[in-house]
Design a protein around this motif. Structure first.
Motif, mmCIF file in Angstrom:
data_model
loop_
_atom_site.group_PDB
_atom_site.id
_atom_site.type_symbol
_atom_site.label_atom_id
_atom_site.label_comp_id
_atom_site.label_asym_id
_atom_site.label_seq_id
_atom_site.Cartn_x
_atom_site.Cartn_y
_atom_site.Cartn_z
ATOM 1 N N CYS A 7 0.812 -1.214 0.000
ATOM 2 C CA CYS A 7 0.000 0.000 0.000
ATOM 3 C C CYS A 7 0.850 1.270 0.000
ATOM 4 N N LYS A 8 1.544 1.534 1.100
ATOM 5 C CA LYS A 8 2.385 2.731 1.274
ATOM 6 C C LYS A 8 1.618 4.044 1.088
ATOM 7 N N SER A 9 0.322 4.044 1.366
ATOM 8 C CA SER A 9 -0.512 5.234 1.242
ATOM 9 C C SER A 9 -0.201 6.225 2.365
ATOM 10 N N THR A 10 -0.472 7.493 2.132
ATOM 11 C CA THR A 10 -0.369 8.503 3.193
ATOM 12 C C THR A 10 -1.765 8.919 3.649
ATOM 13 N N ASN A 11 -2.780 8.179 3.224
ATOM 14 C CA ASN A 11 -4.166 8.488 3.543
ATOM 15 C C ASN A 11 -4.571 7.775 4.842
ATOM 16 N N LEU A 12 -4.058 8.264 5.967
ATOM 17 C CA LEU A 12 -4.367 7.662 7.265
ATOM 18 C C LEU A 12 -5.576 8.361 7.867
ATOM 19 N N ASP A 13 -6.340 7.621 8.661
ATOM 20 C CA ASP A 13 -7.555 8.167 9.235
ATOM 21 C C ASP A 13 -7.679 7.739 10.695
ATOM 22 N N VAL A 14 -8.587 8.385 11.412
ATOM 23 C CA VAL A 14 -8.821 8.103 12.827
ATOM 24 C C VAL A 14 -10.290 7.786 13.012
ATOM 25 N N SER A 15 -10.568 6.787 13.839
ATOM 26 C CA SER A 15 -11.945 6.396 14.102
ATOM 27 C C SER A 15 -12.088 6.058 15.577
ATOM 28 N N LEU A 16 -13.306 6.118 16.089
ATOM 29 C CA LEU A 16 -13.578 5.665 17.446
ATOM 30 C C LEU A 16 -14.010 4.213 17.370
ATOM 31 N N SER A 17 -13.422 3.378 18.220
ATOM 32 C CA SER A 17 -13.743 1.957 18.202
ATOM 33 C C SER A 17 -14.786 1.634 19.252
ATOM 34 N N GLU A 18 -15.667 0.727 18.900
ATOM 35 C CA GLU A 18 -16.649 0.234 19.856
ATOM 36 C C GLU A 18 -16.380 -1.230 20.176
ATOM 37 N N HIS A 19 -15.314 -1.795 19.603
ATOM 38 C CA HIS A 19 -15.120 -3.231 19.720
ATOM 39 C C HIS A 19 -13.783 -3.647 20.337
ATOM 40 N N LEU A 20 -12.893 -2.717 20.647
ATOM 41 C CA LEU A 20 -11.622 -3.101 21.262
ATOM 42 C C LEU A 20 -11.838 -3.376 22.742
ATOM 43 N N PHE A 21 -11.234 -4.442 23.232
ATOM 44 C CA PHE A 21 -11.386 -4.808 24.628
ATOM 45 C C PHE A 21 -10.096 -4.504 25.381
ATOM 46 N N GLY A 22 -10.218 -4.044 26.573
ATOM 47 C CA GLY A 22 -9.079 -3.697 27.420
ATOM 48 C C GLY A 22 -9.593 -2.904 28.595
ATOM 49 N N PRO A 23 -8.718 -2.191 29.282
ATOM 50 C CA PRO A 23 -9.155 -1.414 30.456
ATOM 51 C C PRO A 23 -10.240 -0.390 30.123
ATOM 52 N N CYS A 24 -10.286 0.082 28.888
ATOM 53 C CA CYS A 24 -11.279 1.083 28.470
ATOM 54 C C CYS A 24 -12.141 0.495 27.368
ATOM 55 N N ASN A 25 -12.822 -0.593 27.641
ATOM 56 C CA ASN A 25 -13.597 -1.307 26.615
ATOM 57 C C ASN A 25 -14.410 -0.368 25.733
#
Length: 83
Positions: free
Chosen positions: A25-43
């Motif tokens: 890929c090597k794209s520079t098109n990075l993005d940010v999203s809020l996750s609802e599915h990652l598990f950890g101390p801040c589920n």
């Protein structure tokens, strides 16, 4: 600390736009999203950085860290389960 080997830290702006680490890929098109599915101390309360072109996962950090910033009112703090 050995000052003979000290190097100034690299400034993030100086390295230019970050690229996707995916070899195809090597794209520079990075993005940010809020996750609802990652598990950890801040589920479910994580901000995820990913490549918008190939969807390669790059990193995630808990957004609940804003709870400790000065000036945040109690009713504006993000609720999360303490592990």
């Amino acid at each position: 600390m050995n000052l003979e080997n000290y190097q100034d830290p690299v400034k993030f702006k100086a390295i230019g736009r970050p690229k996707c680490p995916n070899q195809e890929c090597k794209s520079t098109n990075l993005d940010v999203s809020l996750s609802e599915h990652l598990f950890g101390p801040c589920n479910g309360q994580y901000e995820v950085v990913y490549c918008a072109d190939c969807l390669t996962f790059l990193s995630a950090h808990p957004i609940a860290i804003m709870n400790v910033m000065s000036g945040i009112k109690e009713d504006e703090k993000i609720p999360y389960v303490r592990a």
